[in-house]
Design a protein around this motif. Structure first.
Motif, PDB file in Angstrom:
ATOM      1  N   TYR A   1       0.843  -1.191   0.000  1.00  0.00           N
ATOM      2  CA  TYR A   1       0.000   0.000   0.000  1.00  0.00           C
ATOM      3  C   TYR A   1       0.883   1.247   0.000  1.00  0.00           C
ATOM      4  O   TYR A   1       1.783   1.384   0.830  1.00  0.00           O
ATOM      5  N   PHE A   2       0.605   2.125  -0.942  1.00  0.00           N
ATOM      6  CA  PHE A   2       1.326   3.389  -1.029  1.00  0.00           C
ATOM      7  C   PHE A   2       0.370   4.550  -0.818  1.00  0.00           C
ATOM      8  O   PHE A   2      -0.714   4.595  -1.404  1.00  0.00           O
ATOM      9  N   CYS A   3       0.824   5.476  -0.032  1.00  0.00           N
ATOM     10  CA  CYS A   3       0.137   6.751   0.120  1.00  0.00           C
ATOM     11  C   CYS A   3       0.874   7.771  -0.730  1.00  0.00           C
ATOM     12  O   CYS A   3       2.100   7.667  -0.913  1.00  0.00           O
ATOM     13  N   ALA A   4       0.164   8.737  -1.255  1.00  0.00           N
ATOM     14  CA  ALA A   4       0.791   9.795  -2.038  1.00  0.00           C
ATOM     15  C   ALA A   4       0.076  11.107  -1.777  1.00  0.00           C
ATOM     16  O   ALA A   4      -1.066  11.133  -1.314  1.00  0.00           O
ATOM     17  N   SER A   5       0.782  12.197  -2.072  1.00  0.00           N
ATOM     18  CA  SER A   5       0.155  13.508  -1.990  1.00  0.00           C
ATOM     19  C   SER A   5       0.587  14.323  -3.192  1.00  0.00           C
ATOM     20  O   SER A   5       1.599  14.005  -3.841  1.00  0.00           O
ATOM     21  N   SER A   6      -0.196  15.332  -3.518  1.00  0.00           N
ATOM     22  CA  SER A   6       0.157  16.189  -4.640  1.00  0.00           C
ATOM     23  C   SER A   6      -0.364  17.591  -4.408  1.00  0.00           C
ATOM     24  O   SER A   6      -1.350  17.793  -3.690  1.00  0.00           O
TER      25      SER A   6
ATOM     26  N   LYS B   1      -2.391  20.941  -5.421  1.00  0.00           N
ATOM     27  CA  LYS B   1      -3.708  21.071  -6.050  1.00  0.00           C
ATOM     28  C   LYS B   1      -3.607  21.319  -7.546  1.00  0.00           C
ATOM     29  O   LYS B   1      -4.369  20.780  -8.334  1.00  0.00           O
ATOM     30  N   VAL B   2      -2.647  22.137  -7.954  1.00  0.00           N
ATOM     31  CA  VAL B   2      -2.589  22.528  -9.367  1.00  0.00           C
ATOM     32  C   VAL B   2      -1.784  21.565 -10.219  1.00  0.00           C
ATOM     33  O   VAL B   2      -1.733  21.714 -11.433  1.00  0.00           O
ATOM     34  N   ARG B   3      -1.124  20.588  -9.592  1.00  0.00           N
ATOM     35  CA  ARG B   3      -0.348  19.603 -10.354  1.00  0.00           C
ATOM     36  C   ARG B   3      -0.626  18.211  -9.785  1.00  0.00           C
ATOM     37  O   ARG B   3       0.216  17.605  -9.135  1.00  0.00           O
ATOM     38  N   THR B   4      -1.822  17.716 -10.056  1.00  0.00           N
ATOM     39  CA  THR B   4      -2.207  16.435  -9.453  1.00  0.00           C
ATOM     40  C   THR B   4      -1.374  15.277  -9.979  1.00  0.00           C
ATOM     41  O   THR B   4      -1.302  14.227  -9.357  1.00  0.00           O
ATOM     42  N   PHE B   5      -0.728  15.473 -11.148  1.00  0.00           N
ATOM     43  CA  PHE B   5       0.089  14.397 -11.695  1.00  0.00           C
ATOM     44  C   PHE B   5       1.420  14.266 -10.950  1.00  0.00           C
ATOM     45  O   PHE B   5       2.093  13.251 -11.023  1.00  0.00           O
ATOM     46  N   GLU B   6       1.818  15.318 -10.252  1.00  0.00           N
ATOM     47  CA  GLU B   6       3.112  15.331  -9.556  1.00  0.00           C
ATOM     48  C   GLU B   6       2.906  14.761  -8.162  1.00  0.00           C
ATOM     49  O   GLU B   6       2.813  15.493  -7.177  1.00  0.00           O
ATOM     50  N   GLN B   7       2.854  13.448  -8.099  1.00  0.00           N
ATOM     51  CA  GLN B   7       2.540  12.793  -6.848  1.00  0.00           C
ATOM     52  C   GLN B   7       3.807  12.356  -6.135  1.00  0.00           C
ATOM     53  O   GLN B   7       4.720  11.809  -6.740  1.00  0.00           O
ATOM     54  N   TYR B   8       3.823  12.609  -4.843  1.00  0.00           N
ATOM     55  CA  TYR B   8       4.931  12.214  -3.988  1.00  0.00           C
ATOM     56  C   TYR B   8       4.453  11.049  -3.128  1.00  0.00           C
ATOM     57  O   TYR B   8       3.458  11.166  -2.421  1.00  0.00           O
ATOM     58  N   PHE B   9       5.201   9.966  -3.219  1.00  0.00           N
ATOM     59  CA  PHE B   9       4.780   8.739  -2.564  1.00  0.00           C
ATOM     60  C   PHE B   9       5.519   8.503  -1.248  1.00  0.00           C
ATOM     61  O   PHE B   9       6.682   8.880  -1.094  1.00  0.00           O
ATOM     62  N   GLY B  10       4.829   7.837  -0.342  1.00  0.00           N
ATOM     63  CA  GLY B  10       5.473   7.343   0.859  1.00  0.00           C
ATOM     64  C   GLY B  10       6.207   6.050   0.554  1.00  0.00           C
ATOM     65  O   GLY B  10       6.099   5.515  -0.555  1.00  0.00           O
TER      66      GLY B  10
END
Lengths: 113, 109
Positions: A89-94, A96-105
């Motif tokens: 399971y991976f969590c990610a955040s991004s 608001k204006v760049r939802t494709f730029e996700q940073y994963f745990g």
């Protein structure tokens, strides 16, 4: 900055047990996501959140619940674990204006026996 | 048919080689495209965006062909440190971001 952190890193559950996975981010990102990754398959979106107090279903939400009481935290719950929920399971955040730029745990490896 | 398809590989190449990965997507309304990199037992990380005009970042070149609905990633002068799984990612609008299953690359000395 720690970025995105997840706890625990590993867990073994018996069928029917429950657990909560915790995700925290310190980048002040509005959006957060929970994915699962299984061999031979791409990341699949379970649930996501566009802000504090709001959540929405992704592609594979059944068997999971989520909550986002604080902007920096996103919790994933399994109420009654099943072997089919064995996964990473991976969590990610991004932002608001760049939802494709996700940073994963770093991920949580869950095994359900 | 999967929405995003990649050759799973593995691709085994010697150091210094040039290697190319392709990815096809099924939704012609897809809006934006990316490559992510995932090291063994680690989390995915954004590598680069893909534009119709093509874009280059050092040894990496990404291309998009909308007419044929495929995306490519070219790695020149491969390094040992390039060994990883490369994920093709397609956004069809809003939160619908689809990750491919990935192509594994092994670069050997």
């Amino acid at each position: 900055n720690a970025g995105v952190t997840q706890t625990p890193k590993f867990r073994v559950l018996k069928t029917g047990q429950s657990m909560t996975l915790l995700c925290a981010q310190d980048m002040n990102h509005e959006y957060m996501y929970w994915y699962r990754q299984d061999p031979g398959m791409g990341l699949r979106l379970i649930h996501y959140s566009v802000g504090e107090g709001t959540t929405a279903k992704g592609e594979v939400p059944d068997g999971y619940n989520v909550s986002r009481l604080k902007k920096q935290n996103f919790l994933l719950g399994l109420e009654s674990a099943a072997p089919s929920q064995t996964s990473v399971y991976f969590c990610a955040s991004s932002p608001k204006v760049r939802t494709f730029e996700q940073y994963f745990g770093p991920g949580t490896r869950l095994t359900v026996t | 048919r999967k929405e995003v398809e990649q050759d799973p590989g593995p691709f085994n190449v010697p150091e210094g080689a040039t290697v190319a990965f392709n990815c096809t997507y099924s939704n012609s309304a897809s809006q934006s495209f990316f490559w992510y990199r995932q090291d063994c037992r680690k989390e995915p990380k954004l590598l680069m965006s893909v534009y119709s005009s093509g874009n280059e970042d050092g040894r990496f070149t990404a291309q998009l062909n909308r007419a044929s609905q495929y995306i490519s990633l070219l790695i020149r002068d491969s390094k040992l440190s390039d060994s990883a799984t490369y994920l093709c990612v397609v956004n069809t609008g809003g939160f619908k971001t689809i990750f491919g299953a990935g192509t594994r690359l092994f670069v050997k000395a």
